[in-house]
Design a protein around this motif. Sequence first.
Motif, PDB file in Angstrom:
ATOM      1  N   MET A 181       0.846  -1.201   0.000  1.00 31.79           N
ATOM      2  CA  MET A 181       0.000   0.000   0.000  1.00 31.79           C
ATOM      3  C   MET A 181       0.879   1.248   0.000  1.00 31.79           C
ATOM      4  SD  MET A 181      -3.184  -0.751   2.596  1.00 31.79           S
ATOM      5  CE  MET A 181      -4.548  -1.805   2.091  1.00 31.79           C
ATOM      6  N   PRO A 182       0.555   2.240  -0.823  1.00 28.75           N
ATOM      7  CA  PRO A 182       1.374   3.470  -0.895  1.00 28.75           C
ATOM      8  C   PRO A 182       1.130   4.387   0.299  1.00 28.75           C
ATOM      9  CG  PRO A 182      -0.516   3.664  -2.351  1.00 28.75           C
ATOM     10  CD  PRO A 182      -0.551   2.256  -1.808  1.00 28.75           C
ATOM     11  N   MET A 183       1.610   3.973   1.468  1.00 26.48           N
ATOM     12  CA  MET A 183       1.420   4.739   2.699  1.00 26.48           C
ATOM     13  C   MET A 183       2.494   5.813   2.828  1.00 26.48           C
ATOM     14  SD  MET A 183       0.690   1.418   5.125  1.00 26.48           S
ATOM     15  CE  MET A 183       0.418   2.363   6.644  1.00 26.48           C
ATOM     16  N   GLU A 235       2.080   7.651   8.076  1.00 28.64           N
ATOM     17  CA  GLU A 235       1.112   6.550   8.198  1.00 28.64           C
ATOM     18  C   GLU A 235       1.811   5.262   8.613  1.00 28.64           C
ATOM     19  OE1 GLU A 235      -2.379   7.859   5.021  1.00 28.64           O
ATOM     20  OE2 GLU A 235      -0.585   6.824   4.290  1.00 28.64           O
ATOM     21  N   LYS A 236       3.016   5.044   8.075  1.00 29.20           N
ATOM     22  CA  LYS A 236       3.770   3.846   8.437  1.00 29.20           C
ATOM     23  C   LYS A 236       4.199   3.889   9.901  1.00 29.20           C
ATOM     24  CE  LYS A 236       5.691   3.040   3.805  1.00 29.20           C
ATOM     25  NZ  LYS A 236       6.936   3.047   2.999  1.00 29.20           N
ATOM     26  N   GLN A 237       4.687   5.028  10.333  1.00 27.06           N
ATOM     27  CA  GLN A 237       5.176   5.170  11.707  1.00 27.06           C
ATOM     28  C   GLN A 237       4.046   5.058  12.729  1.00 27.06           C
ATOM     29  OE1 GLN A 237       7.261   8.904  11.787  1.00 27.06           O
ATOM     30  NE2 GLN A 237       8.841   8.226  10.354  1.00 27.06           N
ATOM     31  N   SER A 262      -4.247   6.745   3.081  1.00 22.24           N
ATOM     32  CA  SER A 262      -5.136   7.772   2.547  1.00 22.24           C
ATOM     33  C   SER A 262      -5.205   7.735   1.020  1.00 22.24           C
ATOM     34  CB  SER A 262      -4.688   9.155   3.022  1.00 22.24           C
ATOM     35  OG  SER A 262      -3.325   9.391   2.668  1.00 22.24           O
ATOM     36  N   ALA A 263      -4.107   7.312   0.379  1.00 21.14           N
ATOM     37  CA  ALA A 263      -4.084   7.265  -1.085  1.00 21.14           C
ATOM     38  C   ALA A 263      -5.098   6.276  -1.642  1.00 21.14           C
ATOM     39  CB  ALA A 263      -2.687   6.903  -1.578  1.00 21.14           C
ATOM     40  N   LEU A 264      -5.482   5.281  -0.829  1.00 27.62           N
ATOM     41  CA  LEU A 264      -6.435   4.257  -1.265  1.00 27.62           C
ATOM     42  C   LEU A 264      -7.768   4.351  -0.525  1.00 27.62           C
ATOM     43  CD1 LEU A 264      -4.070   1.125  -1.413  1.00 27.62           C
ATOM     44  CD2 LEU A 264      -4.605   2.745  -3.244  1.00 27.62           C
ATOM     45  N   PHE A 265      -7.949   5.412   0.262  1.00 29.36           N
ATOM     46  CA  PHE A 265      -9.172   5.582   1.058  1.00 29.36           C
ATOM     47  C   PHE A 265      -9.325   4.475   2.108  1.00 29.36           C
ATOM     48  CE2 PHE A 265     -11.414   7.740  -2.815  1.00 29.36           C
ATOM     49  CZ  PHE A 265     -10.630   8.865  -2.634  1.00 29.36           C
ATOM     50  N   SER A 301      -8.905   3.332   5.888  1.00 25.00           N
ATOM     51  CA  SER A 301      -8.773   3.927   7.213  1.00 25.00           C
ATOM     52  C   SER A 301      -7.817   3.125   8.091  1.00 25.00           C
ATOM     53  CB  SER A 301     -10.140   3.994   7.900  1.00 25.00           C
ATOM     54  OG  SER A 301     -10.588   2.695   8.236  1.00 25.00           O
ATOM     55  N   PRO A 302      -7.234   3.762   9.129  1.00 26.44           N
ATOM     56  CA  PRO A 302      -6.349   3.036  10.049  1.00 26.44           C
ATOM     57  C   PRO A 302      -7.042   1.856  10.715  1.00 26.44           C
ATOM     58  CG  PRO A 302      -6.082   5.400  10.339  1.00 26.44           C
ATOM     59  CD  PRO A 302      -7.257   5.215   9.432  1.00 26.44           C
ATOM     60  N   ALA A 303      -8.297   2.039  11.142  1.00 22.10           N
ATOM     61  CA  ALA A 303      -9.031   0.964  11.830  1.00 22.10           C
ATOM     62  C   ALA A 303      -9.236  -0.234  10.914  1.00 22.10           C
ATOM     63  CB  ALA A 303     -10.382   1.491  12.323  1.00 22.10           C
ATOM     64  N   PHE A 304      -9.569   0.035   9.663  1.00 22.88           N
ATOM     65  CA  PHE A 304      -9.796  -1.060   8.709  1.00 22.88           C
ATOM     66  C   PHE A 304      -8.502  -1.830   8.476  1.00 22.88           C
ATOM     67  CE2 PHE A 304      -9.851  -2.958   4.521  1.00 22.88           C
ATOM     68  CZ  PHE A 304     -11.130  -3.508   4.429  1.00 22.88           C
ATOM     69  N   ARG A 305      -7.394  -1.114   8.247  1.00 27.78           N
ATOM     70  CA  ARG A 305      -6.130  -1.791   7.969  1.00 27.78           C
ATOM     71  C   ARG A 305      -5.660  -2.598   9.175  1.00 27.78           C
ATOM     72  NH1 ARG A 305      -0.631  -1.645   7.810  1.00 27.78           N
ATOM     73  NH2 ARG A 305       0.292  -2.244   5.795  1.00 27.78           N
ATOM     74  N   ARG A 306      -5.787  -2.037  10.372  1.00 28.21           N
ATOM     75  CA  ARG A 306      -5.373  -2.776  11.574  1.00 28.21           C
ATOM     76  C   ARG A 306      -6.217  -4.039  11.768  1.00 28.21           C
ATOM     77  NH1 ARG A 306      -4.494   2.521  13.853  1.00 28.21           N
ATOM     78  NH2 ARG A 306      -6.627   2.560  14.671  1.00 28.21           N
ATOM     79  N   ARG A 307      -7.497  -3.943  11.485  1.00 27.66           N
ATOM     80  CA  ARG A 307      -8.368  -5.109  11.612  1.00 27.66           C
ATOM     81  C   ARG A 307      -7.966  -6.204  10.622  1.00 27.66           C
ATOM     82  NH1 ARG A 307     -12.639  -2.530  11.150  1.00 27.66           N
ATOM     83  NH2 ARG A 307     -13.491  -3.151   9.115  1.00 27.66           N
TER      84      ARG A 307
END
Length: 257
Positions: free
Chosen positions: A40-42, A46-48, A54-57, A59-65
Amino acid sequence: MTYIKNDWEDIPYLKVESISLTRMRNGEFYTFLRRLLDTMPMTEKEKQEDGGCSALFVSPAFRRRMVKKLEQLKRLIRVSNAHAETELLKNIDRDRERAVLYILNRVDAARISTSDDERKAGEALYAITKNYSGITRVSAVEKAGVIDSMLAEFKEPKFAPYIQFFKMGESLARLQFLNEQYEGMAEVRNKKKTELKESTKIYDLRFELSIMYHEVTDRAFASNLITGNKEAEYYVELLNTRIKDYKEKMAKRGKRV
């Protein structure tokens, strides 16, 4: 690549190719989705912050899940394959690892060569190999999917001149042969070893993760369609390369995808 046009502008947008995730082996499924997240182009922030993309819409919660569910799947796959490696499989894995290390070391050596052409080719292929420096530390079962992912990246047309420069085609072909040999033998073994309870848990997780995969690809497409985001377009291009490679692999197995 498949491009479509919207109704209000004469501009093509890249579409994610279709693929049946249900036909993937467990290790392939895990690695396919792991790479989906890892590429993902973070932004650095965002990585830290272990955030979204954000480039792919996304959210942090979705990715962590999604990361959490993938880790659960990884643990279940390890349990289902515990104590299952035969001596022959270990030998194939050893040869496969040597083939991988030869490719990685060849690229590393080229990057410090005194030859300008060799350094240039080495830096170009390092764009791939830098993502796989820890490949020898993953389990043998996971390694199969990781190698598949690496080989798919080497097949991108832009890397062909550098592969030819190093005369690396034969080495890549041997690695693919060893990896497919390992996967074929492991598949037969795993059919006998996986217990019903574990299979049910894995099935449930795969079902949830498949839904999340389609959510990510829909958002990547929407980002490129709505904003013209080039990072999203490149992300879809890279994903389509992996999908195409997987379909070719399945065609060799005689399976429809």
